[in-house]
Design an enzyme around this catalytic site. Sequence first.
Site, PDB file in Angstrom:
ATOM      1  N   ASN A   9      36.773   8.778 -19.785  1.00 39.21           N
ATOM      2  CA  ASN A   9      37.092   9.445 -21.052  1.00 39.21           C
ATOM      3  C   ASN A   9      38.581   9.223 -21.313  1.00 39.21           C
ATOM      4  O   ASN A   9      39.418   9.884 -20.721  1.00 39.21           O
ATOM      5  CB  ASN A   9      36.760  10.941 -20.930  1.00 39.21           C
ATOM      6  CG  ASN A   9      37.216  11.741 -22.134  1.00 39.21           C
ATOM      7  OD1 ASN A   9      37.561  11.167 -23.184  1.00 39.21           O
ATOM      8  ND2 ASN A   9      37.231  13.059 -22.009  1.00 39.21           N
ATOM      9  N   LYS A  11      40.276   9.848 -23.878  1.00 36.76           N
ATOM     10  CA  LYS A  11      40.878  10.857 -24.777  1.00 36.76           C
ATOM     11  C   LYS A  11      41.709  10.158 -25.868  1.00 36.76           C
ATOM     12  O   LYS A  11      41.340   9.072 -26.287  1.00 36.76           O
ATOM     13  CB  LYS A  11      41.697  11.868 -23.960  1.00 36.76           C
ATOM     14  CG  LYS A  11      40.851  12.461 -22.819  1.00 36.76           C
ATOM     15  CD  LYS A  11      41.445  13.675 -22.179  1.00 36.76           C
ATOM     16  CE  LYS A  11      40.508  14.166 -21.067  1.00 36.76           C
ATOM     17  NZ  LYS A  11      40.959  15.407 -20.455  1.00 36.76           N
ATOM     18  N   HIS A  95      32.970  18.675 -25.247  1.00 39.97           N
ATOM     19  CA  HIS A  95      34.108  18.683 -24.309  1.00 39.97           C
ATOM     20  C   HIS A  95      34.941  19.938 -24.545  1.00 39.97           C
ATOM     21  O   HIS A  95      35.122  20.367 -25.690  1.00 39.97           O
ATOM     22  CB  HIS A  95      34.960  17.431 -24.505  1.00 39.97           C
ATOM     23  CG  HIS A  95      35.949  17.233 -23.405  1.00 39.97           C
ATOM     24  ND1 HIS A  95      37.111  17.960 -23.324  1.00 39.97           N
ATOM     25  CD2 HIS A  95      35.927  16.438 -22.313  1.00 39.97           C
ATOM     26  CE1 HIS A  95      37.767  17.610 -22.230  1.00 39.97           C
ATOM     27  NE2 HIS A  95      37.075  16.683 -21.598  1.00 39.97           N
ATOM     28  N   GLU A  97      38.006  20.444 -24.555  1.00 42.00           N
ATOM     29  CA  GLU A  97      39.162  20.274 -25.448  1.00 42.00           C
ATOM     30  C   GLU A  97      38.732  20.422 -26.901  1.00 42.00           C
ATOM     31  O   GLU A  97      39.479  20.943 -27.733  1.00 42.00           O
ATOM     32  CB  GLU A  97      39.827  18.913 -25.192  1.00 42.00           C
ATOM     33  CG  GLU A  97      40.628  18.944 -23.897  1.00 42.00           C
ATOM     34  CD  GLU A  97      40.853  17.585 -23.251  1.00 42.00           C
ATOM     35  OE1 GLU A  97      40.565  16.552 -23.883  1.00 42.00           O
ATOM     36  OE2 GLU A  97      41.314  17.574 -22.089  1.00 42.00           O
ATOM     37  N   GLU A 167      32.232  20.472 -16.209  1.00 42.73           N
ATOM     38  CA  GLU A 167      33.677  20.319 -16.203  1.00 42.73           C
ATOM     39  C   GLU A 167      34.342  21.698 -16.263  1.00 42.73           C
ATOM     40  O   GLU A 167      34.555  22.235 -17.354  1.00 42.73           O
ATOM     41  CB  GLU A 167      34.122  19.508 -17.422  1.00 42.73           C
ATOM     42  CG  GLU A 167      33.663  18.073 -17.419  1.00 42.73           C
ATOM     43  CD  GLU A 167      34.646  17.182 -18.159  1.00 42.73           C
ATOM     44  OE1 GLU A 167      35.088  16.185 -17.578  1.00 42.73           O
ATOM     45  OE2 GLU A 167      34.991  17.505 -19.311  1.00 42.73           O
ATOM     46  N   GLY A 173      42.617  17.991 -15.995  1.00 35.48           N
ATOM     47  CA  GLY A 173      44.013  17.598 -16.175  1.00 35.48           C
ATOM     48  C   GLY A 173      44.999  18.420 -15.370  1.00 35.48           C
ATOM     49  O   GLY A 173      46.209  18.361 -15.617  1.00 35.48           O
ATOM     50  N   SER A 213      39.873  16.437 -12.816  1.00 36.70           N
ATOM     51  CA  SER A 213      40.780  15.918 -11.785  1.00 36.70           C
ATOM     52  C   SER A 213      40.082  15.051 -10.733  1.00 36.70           C
ATOM     53  O   SER A 213      40.426  15.103  -9.555  1.00 36.70           O
ATOM     54  CB  SER A 213      41.559  17.065 -11.129  1.00 36.70           C
ATOM     55  OG  SER A 213      42.365  17.727 -12.100  1.00 36.70           O
TER      56      SER A 213
HETATM   57  P1  PGA Z   1      40.769  14.776 -16.030  1.00 34.73           P
HETATM   58  O1  PGA Z   1      39.869  14.999 -17.345  1.00 34.73           O
HETATM   59  O2  PGA Z   1      40.047  13.769 -15.176  1.00 34.73           O
HETATM   60  O3  PGA Z   1      42.067  14.246 -16.556  1.00 34.73           O
HETATM   61  O4  PGA Z   1      40.893  16.082 -15.351  1.00 34.73           O
HETATM   62  C1  PGA Z   1      38.476  15.072 -17.273  1.00 34.73           C
HETATM   63  C2  PGA Z   1      37.913  15.272 -18.648  1.00 34.73           C
HETATM   64  O5  PGA Z   1      38.520  15.986 -19.457  1.00 34.73           O
HETATM   65  O6  PGA Z   1      36.842  14.734 -18.978  1.00 34.73           O
END
Ligand code: PGA
Length: 259
Positions: A9, A11, A95, A97, A167, A173, A213
Amino acid sequence: MRTPLCVGNWKMYGTLAEARPLATGVRDGLRRVKDVQVVLCPPFTALAAVGEIVAGSSLALGAQNCHPEPSGAYTGEVAPPMLAELGCRYVILGHSERRREMGESDELINRKVRSALTHGLTPILCVGETAEERRQGLTFTTVEGQLRAGLAEVAAEAMAGVVLAYEPVWAIGTGANATPAQAGEVHGYLRGLLSELSSKDVASSIRIVYGGSVKPENAEVLAAEGEIDGALVGGASLNAQAFVTIVKKTAHAGAVRGN
Ligand code: PGA
């Protein structure tokens, strides 16, 4: 059994100048890798370019979002048939976010999931609790609500065409991943719910990947956990070498698990 799945992903990272070498590096690094499926989800603007780079390889293309309607007066939105036309086979939906930043509701996410399925896209439906919800013992309540709402009115047979991503918001992140045991516990719970919503057979065929992560250092122990069917990778998917390592470790752990 279930073929492990690794999803990158990207982003809101990846101008064409960045996306092309990244996609090329991943494709070339994974030429001889078997027993794992890989999906790259660049920003909309890089889908066509990345699609050309991965064409003819084993890598699949995915989008990070879509609108629930197939067309219409929705300024700035992108419809599922437009993604399918570009060769997308997957779309990330729900997601955290987008739930948080864009205020996406379970109801809207459900409409997107159903629309994606109608247009031949595999939804990667994301669920996960916040740190506060975990502290209050609400992890299962939260993910159960998101799962039931996200899959509302999806026919039992159609559920086989969905990928689930657990998640935990506190792990995204932050560098602090869920432990294999923490993720495994939630994945097992989700699979039990899927079984109730569809059938035991369908539920046991659905991939539940973990995100938050994931990095080269923890990919193998996570994928070795029997309920974790792969990874949804954010930050580490922006580095071709790191992502290739994650995919290889996931494939290796999956192969060991399958034996
Ligand atoms: P990350 O993000 O691996 O940077 O923690 C995962 C995600 O948001 O899908």
